[in-house]
Design an enzyme around this catalytic site. Sequence first.
Site, PDB file in Angstrom:
ATOM      1  N   ALA A  57       0.874  -1.186   0.000  1.00 40.66           N
ATOM      2  CA  ALA A  57       0.000   0.000   0.000  1.00 40.66           C
ATOM      3  C   ALA A  57       0.906   1.229   0.000  1.00 40.66           C
ATOM      4  O   ALA A  57       1.831   1.329   0.814  1.00 40.66           O
ATOM      5  CB  ALA A  57      -0.894  -0.001   1.227  1.00 40.66           C
ATOM      6  N   VAL A  83       4.742  -1.286   3.149  1.00 43.04           N
ATOM      7  CA  VAL A  83       4.595   0.140   2.831  1.00 43.04           C
ATOM      8  C   VAL A  83       5.362   0.429   1.542  1.00 43.04           C
ATOM      9  O   VAL A  83       6.563   0.147   1.439  1.00 43.04           O
ATOM     10  CB  VAL A  83       5.119   1.016   3.992  1.00 43.04           C
ATOM     11  N   LYS A  84       4.641   0.996   0.575  1.00 41.91           N
ATOM     12  CA  LYS A  84       5.259   1.276  -0.733  1.00 41.91           C
ATOM     13  C   LYS A  84       5.642   2.756  -0.759  1.00 41.91           C
ATOM     14  O   LYS A  84       4.800   3.639  -0.513  1.00 41.91           O
ATOM     15  CB  LYS A  84       4.230   0.959  -1.815  1.00 41.91           C
ATOM     16  N   ILE A  85       6.911   3.012  -1.081  1.00 40.75           N
ATOM     17  CA  ILE A  85       7.411   4.393  -1.050  1.00 40.75           C
ATOM     18  C   ILE A  85       8.154   4.686  -2.349  1.00 40.75           C
ATOM     19  O   ILE A  85       9.050   3.923  -2.744  1.00 40.75           O
ATOM     20  CB  ILE A  85       8.366   4.589   0.156  1.00 40.75           C
TER      21      ILE A  85
END
Length: 216
Positions: A57, A83-85
Amino acid sequence: MQIWLDTADIGEIREASRLGVVSGITTNPSLAAKSGHSDLRTAIQEICSIIDGPVSAEVMGQGPYEMIEEGREIATWAPNVVVKIPVSEAGIEAISVLSKEGIAINQTLTFSVNQALLGALAGATYISPFVGRLDDVGQDGMMLISEMLQMFKVHEMQTKVIAASLRHPKHVIEAAKAGAQIATMPYKLFKQMFKHPLTDAGLKRFIEDWQSLVRV
Ligand code: G3P
């Protein structure tokens, strides 16, 4: 190589999960918008309840502090959330902080080996190079996958490569041959992997031959 689906469509994820070969999901803001999810948290939690493996996400914040706060929040949504960054100076700062807190990170929008090196040094669990988008601008997307894998091997880095932005079945084969640990793909491409005209023709003939015998 694991197969992940690149979608936020709950129907597609439910259907694909029944086949037992999909190990994870990646989403992004465009995919969430396309699927009409105004409440990302609820959508991601539902996806995490369908798929046991990692579910990415993406943070929407631009600066490092927003990304860090958002990343900490997203990490509480489900045990299997990643966590997608996006890679940038702010993104790398956020990845460094969050990875030290034990949060799994997928560095996205990666288009060069140097960006991949920075993400790995910052502690990203996964790096997502966008193969199709590089091909679209006349560069060799699959070459980036190979070079990243080579770099991680030479330096014994544990960061995993997610071949992303895949557009056709040959991309999947090439990613697997290159050694990418994961290929994430649209549902349509996943379905294409099952198909071969000779399988369809062969099956039709088997059925016809058997029925002609039974009729006699
Ligand atoms: O995971 C990457 C993907 O969402 C981007 O794919 O097809 O928009 O380049 P595409």
